[in-house]
Design a protein around this motif. Structure first.
Motif, short mmCIF file in Angstrom:
data_model
loop_
_atom_site.label_atom_id
_atom_site.label_comp_id
_atom_site.label_asym_id
_atom_site.label_seq_id
_atom_site.Cartn_x
_atom_site.Cartn_y
_atom_site.Cartn_z
N ARG A 137 0.83 -1.22 0.00
CA ARG A 137 0.00 0.00 0.00
C ARG A 137 0.86 1.25 0.00
NH1 ARG A 137 -4.86 -1.02 4.32
NH2 ARG A 137 -3.25 -0.39 5.77
N GLY A 138 2.03 1.15 0.63
CA GLY A 138 2.93 2.31 0.68
C GLY A 138 2.41 3.49 1.47
N THR A 139 1.51 3.24 2.43
CA THR A 139 0.91 4.34 3.18
C THR A 139 1.36 4.40 4.64
OG1 THR A 139 -1.01 2.98 3.72
CG2 THR A 139 -1.19 4.39 1.77
N ASP A 140 2.02 3.33 5.10
CA ASP A 140 2.34 3.25 6.52
C ASP A 140 3.85 3.15 6.77
OD1 ASP A 140 -0.40 3.19 7.30
OD2 ASP A 140 -0.48 1.06 6.84
N SER A 141 4.28 3.66 7.91
CA SER A 141 5.68 3.55 8.33
C SER A 141 5.93 2.13 8.82
CB SER A 141 5.96 4.53 9.47
OG SER A 141 5.23 4.14 10.62
N GLU A 142 7.20 1.79 9.00
CA GLU A 142 7.56 0.47 9.53
C GLU A 142 6.92 0.24 10.90
OE1 GLU A 142 9.21 -2.21 8.24
OE2 GLU A 142 9.00 -1.09 6.38
N GLU A 143 6.90 1.28 11.72
CA GLU A 143 6.31 1.18 13.05
C GLU A 143 4.83 0.86 12.96
OE1 GLU A 143 5.54 4.02 16.96
OE2 GLU A 143 6.91 4.70 15.40
N VAL A 144 4.11 1.51 12.06
CA VAL A 144 2.67 1.28 11.91
C VAL A 144 2.42 -0.11 11.34
CG1 VAL A 144 0.60 2.03 10.66
CG2 VAL A 144 2.07 3.72 11.77
N ILE A 145 3.23 -0.54 10.39
CA ILE A 145 3.08 -1.89 9.82
C ILE A 145 3.26 -2.94 10.92
CG2 ILE A 145 4.13 -3.60 8.28
CD1 ILE A 145 4.60 -1.28 6.29
N ALA A 146 4.29 -2.77 11.76
CA ALA A 146 4.52 -3.71 12.86
C ALA A 146 3.33 -3.74 13.81
CB ALA A 146 5.80 -3.34 13.60
#
Length: 195
Positions: A137-146
């Motif tokens: 999606r390319g919308t979230d940071s690594e922190e949000v994905i985790a």
């Protein structure tokens, strides 16, 4: 409250394809209305105010929450989300079929307030596939994905508390299952028996 309409709760981890499935369902069955949640998160590209969410400040959200304006609310991924009670009740009283896109906590609150609400859980084929979708999606940071993946694991553990389960490993097949379940619900208002 006497049952007049139909309440269908959709629960799915973020990135499962729920938004695309629901968009097609509403297009093909225009009598269905979706409860539009309030949120304090920023609007994503392509989202429409009052259609995808009602985007509000944290102050406005808390004011409505403290006034008893939500059936349920939660802090998810550092943003507030809530289901506006009055709008939901109005559509239900009109005899409409209302879709509610909720998390696990919201599902539990809905079932307490409306025991005849039916719950459909949509799951990804695997957590690895879900991670690929979230990154794509390319919308979230690594922190949000985790955080989303951690929440997805918890949500998947509670899928047995739902009336129906759909694995979205193939969009057309998953959509066909969803549409069939919803059409059957609208014809038969009683919840399915649990074994």
């Amino acid at each position: 409250m006497e049952a007049k309409g139909h309440l269908i709760v959709i629960v799915a981890p973020s990135g499962t394809g729920k938004t695309s499935l629901l968009a097609r369902l509403k297009e093909e069955i225009p009598e269905i209305v979706e409860s539009v949640s309030w949120t304090t998160r920023p609007k994503r590209k392509g989202e429409r105010e009052g259609v995808d969410y009602v985007f509000v400040s944290e102050e406005k959200f808390i004011q409505k929450r403290d006034g008893g304006g939500f059936l349920e609310w939660a802090l998810v991924h550092s943003h507030y989300y809530g289901t506006p009670l009055e709008e939901l009740r109005r559509e239900y009283e009109r005899g409409r079929t209302v879709l509610c896109d909720l998390d696990v906590q919201g599902r539990d609150s809905m079932k307490k307030a409306f025991p005849k609400a039916r719950v459909i859980f949509i799951e990804p084929p695997s957590l690895a596939d879900l991670e690929r979708r979230l990154r794509g999606r390319g919308t979230d940071s690594e922190e949000v994905i985790a955080l989303r993946l951690a929440n997805a694991k918890r949500e998947l553990e509670s899928k047995g508390n739902c009336d129906y389960l759909i694995v979205n490993d193939n969009f057309e097949r998953a959509y066909g299952e969803l549409k069939e379940i919803v059409e059957n619900m609208r014809e038969n208002p009683e919840p399915p028996c649990k074994n």
